[in-house]
Design a protein around this motif. Sequence first.
Motif, PDB file in Angstrom:
ATOM      1  N   SER A 128      33.555  57.016  38.450  1.00 47.67           N
ATOM      2  CA  SER A 128      33.899  58.096  37.517  1.00 47.67           C
ATOM      3  C   SER A 128      33.245  59.429  37.876  1.00 47.67           C
ATOM      4  CB  SER A 128      33.502  57.697  36.096  1.00 47.67           C
ATOM      5  OG  SER A 128      32.091  57.601  35.986  1.00 47.67           O
ATOM      6  N   THR A 130      35.631  49.626  37.684  1.00 44.90           N
ATOM      7  CA  THR A 130      36.203  49.917  36.373  1.00 44.90           C
ATOM      8  C   THR A 130      35.780  51.312  35.920  1.00 44.90           C
ATOM      9  OG1 THR A 130      34.312  48.896  35.265  1.00 44.90           O
ATOM     10  CG2 THR A 130      36.224  47.480  35.715  1.00 44.90           C
ATOM     11  N   SER A 131      36.383  51.778  34.843  1.00 45.24           N
ATOM     12  CA  SER A 131      36.095  53.126  34.342  1.00 45.24           C
ATOM     13  C   SER A 131      34.650  53.273  33.863  1.00 45.24           C
ATOM     14  CB  SER A 131      37.058  53.492  33.218  1.00 45.24           C
ATOM     15  OG  SER A 131      36.930  52.579  32.152  1.00 45.24           O
ATOM     16  N   THR A 161      40.862  43.012  42.004  1.00 46.31           N
ATOM     17  CA  THR A 161      41.248  44.121  41.146  1.00 46.31           C
ATOM     18  C   THR A 161      40.979  43.706  39.706  1.00 46.31           C
ATOM     19  OG1 THR A 161      42.945  45.782  40.680  1.00 46.31           O
ATOM     20  CG2 THR A 161      43.678  43.480  40.842  1.00 46.31           C
ATOM     21  N   ASP A 218      42.282  44.598  35.654  1.00 44.11           N
ATOM     22  CA  ASP A 218      43.274  45.321  34.864  1.00 44.11           C
ATOM     23  C   ASP A 218      42.627  46.013  33.666  1.00 44.11           C
ATOM     24  OD1 ASP A 218      43.068  43.452  32.750  1.00 44.11           O
ATOM     25  OD2 ASP A 218      44.910  42.401  33.307  1.00 44.11           O
ATOM     26  N   ARG A 219      43.428  46.751  32.907  1.00 47.52           N
ATOM     27  CA  ARG A 219      42.909  47.527  31.766  1.00 47.52           C
ATOM     28  C   ARG A 219      42.260  46.665  30.694  1.00 47.52           C
ATOM     29  NH1 ARG A 219      48.094  50.650  30.424  1.00 47.52           N
ATOM     30  NH2 ARG A 219      48.782  50.533  32.557  1.00 47.52           N
ATOM     31  N   ARG A 220      42.668  45.426  30.594  1.00 48.98           N
ATOM     32  CA  ARG A 220      42.100  44.519  29.580  1.00 48.98           C
ATOM     33  C   ARG A 220      40.856  43.787  30.068  1.00 48.98           C
ATOM     34  NH1 ARG A 220      47.992  42.798  28.105  1.00 48.98           N
ATOM     35  NH2 ARG A 220      48.356  44.162  26.310  1.00 48.98           N
ATOM     36  N   GLY A 221      40.482  44.004  31.328  1.00 51.13           N
ATOM     37  CA  GLY A 221      39.286  43.382  31.872  1.00 51.13           C
ATOM     38  C   GLY A 221      39.528  42.079  32.607  1.00 51.13           C
TER      39      GLY A 221
END
Length: 109
Positions: free
Chosen positions: A5, A44-45, A85, A87-90
Motif C-alpha cells: 500500500s 493484501t491491502s 493469490t 481474494d477480497r474475502r480473504g
Amino acid sequence: MVMDSRGRLYVANRGNKRVEIFDQRGTYLGQITNAATPYGLAITSDDVIYVADGTAGSEGLTVVNTRNGNVLSHIVGMTGAHMVTVDRRGAIYVAEVRGRAVEKFVRVR
C-alpha cells in the motif's frame, strides 16, 4: 513481484531464499528472510504478504506482516506450491505444480 500500500515492491529471490524490498526508483530497502524459499507472492491491502514455497521437504505457505516482519502463520502439506493469490474475502488460493491442483484455504471463524 507484488506492491504494498506504500508503493514498495517485493521481489521473490528464490535462488537466495529471500524476498527483497525496493522503492519505486529501484532503491534497495531491505529483505524478508524468515519466509522460506519464495516461489510466488501475494499481498493484501493491509500489507500482509503470502509466500508460496515449493521446495521439496519444506513446501507450504508462509504469511508475514510486512510492517514488522513477524511470521503470522505457516500452512504446510502442499505439493510443489508455486503461485498464490488472495481474494477480497480473504480466501487463499495456492497453485501446486507437483500436486497438479489449486488449493483453496478459507479461515474458519
